[in-house]
Write a protein that holds these residues in place. Structure first.
Motif, PDB file in Angstrom:
ATOM      1  N   ASN A 130       0.852  -1.190   0.000  1.00 45.06           N
ATOM      2  CA  ASN A 130       0.000   0.000   0.000  1.00 45.06           C
ATOM      3  C   ASN A 130       0.891   1.244   0.000  1.00 45.06           C
ATOM      4  OD1 ASN A 130      -2.825  -1.217   0.502  1.00 45.06           O
ATOM      5  ND2 ASN A 130      -1.559  -2.159   2.087  1.00 45.06           N
ATOM      6  N   THR A 147      -2.714   2.957  -0.633  1.00 44.76           N
ATOM      7  CA  THR A 147      -3.564   2.175  -1.532  1.00 44.76           C
ATOM      8  C   THR A 147      -2.691   1.337  -2.457  1.00 44.76           C
ATOM      9  OG1 THR A 147      -5.222   2.339  -3.288  1.00 44.76           O
ATOM     10  CG2 THR A 147      -3.642   4.110  -3.139  1.00 44.76           C
ATOM     11  N   ASP A 149      -3.682   1.045  -5.514  1.00 39.16           N
ATOM     12  CA  ASP A 149      -3.994   1.648  -6.810  1.00 39.16           C
ATOM     13  C   ASP A 149      -2.880   2.627  -7.181  1.00 39.16           C
ATOM     14  OD1 ASP A 149      -5.057   2.747  -9.085  1.00 39.16           O
ATOM     15  OD2 ASP A 149      -6.661   3.857  -8.055  1.00 39.16           O
TER      16      ASP A 149
END
Length: 326
Positions: A130, A147, A149
């Motif tokens: 993360n 995250t 992402d």
């Protein structure tokens, strides 16, 4: 491989038994030879004694001894090192966006070079980690919470903008707060995931001036140490960086000493990058260190297979040459 590479090294005590068996075998062979020499009727001995097999007769017990040796190694639990991708770990990328990052001693500028390298770091970091982003100048802002992402993190990196002053302690504090909040959300029975701050800055702290003040970088580094959050610092820039302010060049030297002290106080590591290429190499090194961990895994199976096959061959040779098991 040292004994520390074995899970149960006390199994090597079996080698004492193997040594005793080898000594016993040698003694028996010598005793049999003496008994043979006592036989006075050599012509009769040639008729009743089996044909000599030379060294072949020693092959089965020798192989059996090798099998015992190899199986003992297997029982001792040999291990091997393997690189295992980390999962769940949290990394907060904390970037200095003070005006000194406009300096062009690193082309095209310190900030632009930092953006490129940071995005490459995000792309190459292990997917299971993360990654979050904090920017700081006079104040600190959490641009992205941790995250997996990478797209959102890279978009936040592209949106980094310059501002006045440098509050390094605030940047560290904001990163620790983000790590704490994220850890409470995802922490399970095993607790919060391990975390680290990667702090990239080019200059000294200006708010407050005292690094040991309650908001200072040294104080916050000590707090990070207590929270078990090491800070990896990257001192980015050169000793000859300048900014044009109202037509006058103003020096914006990097503060390597302060960055190194922050890393030391937090239990982290210090890195120096005086060019864009050096910064990329530092990030690549950090990606390997953060993204993977070395674990000792069981490596006994090959030894077990080899020992078993050797024992089978020993038994086959014994039956072939002596028509009996060794």
């Amino acid at each position: 491989m040292s004994l520390w590479g074995f899970a149960s090294p006390w199994w090597f005590l079996l080698l004492l038994v193997l040594a005793a068996l080898v000594a016993g075998y040698v003694w028996v062979q010598r005793r049999a030879r003496k008994e043979t020499l006592r036989f006075s009727n050599l012509e009769l001995l040639d008729r009743v004694a089996p044909k000599r097999q030379g060294w072949f007769k020693h092959a089965p017990p020798a192989l059996l001894g090798v099998a015992v040796l190899v199986l003992t190694i297997a029982l001792a639990g040999p291990t091997s090192e393997q690189r295992i991708p980390r999962n769940r770990a949290t990394v907060m990328l904390t970037v200095d966006v003070s005006l000194s990052m406009m300096a062009k001693d690193v082309e095209p500028s310190r900030l632009e070079a930092a953006k490129i390298a940071a995005k490459e770091f995000a792309d190459k970091l292990t997917p299971g980690i993360n990654l979050g982003l904090v920017s700081f100048a006079g104040t600190a802002t959490v641009m992205t919470m941790p995250t997996t992402d990478r797209t959102s993190v890279k978009q936040a990196i592209d949106n980094l903008t310059l501002s006045e002053a440098t509050a390094t302690g605030d940047g560290i504090n904001a990163s620790m707060s983000a790590i704490d909040s994220f850890g409470k959300m995802v922490g399970g029975p095993e607790g919060a995931p391990p975390a680290r701050i990667v702090l990239m800055a080019d200059g000294g702290q200006t708010i407050p001036r005292d690094l040991d003040a309650p908001r200072g970088a040294y104080t916050k580094a000590g707090e990070a140490k207590k929270a078990n959050i090491p800070i990896t610092t990257i001192s980015f820039g050169t000793r000859h960086g300048t900014l044009d302010i109202e037509g006058q060049p103003q020096p914006v030297d990097v503060d390597d000493e302060a960055m190194e002290e922050i890393a030391g106080l937090s239990g982290g590591e210090f890195h120096k990058a005086a060019s864009a290429e050096q910064l990329r190499r530092v990030y690549a090194t950090l990606g390997e260190q953060i993204g993977y961990e070395i674990k000792h895994t069981d490596a006994s199976k090959p030894w077990l297979v080899l020992g078993t096959l050797t024992a089978i061959v020993a038994a086959a040779l014994a039956l072939l040459f002596g028509r009996r098991l060794p």
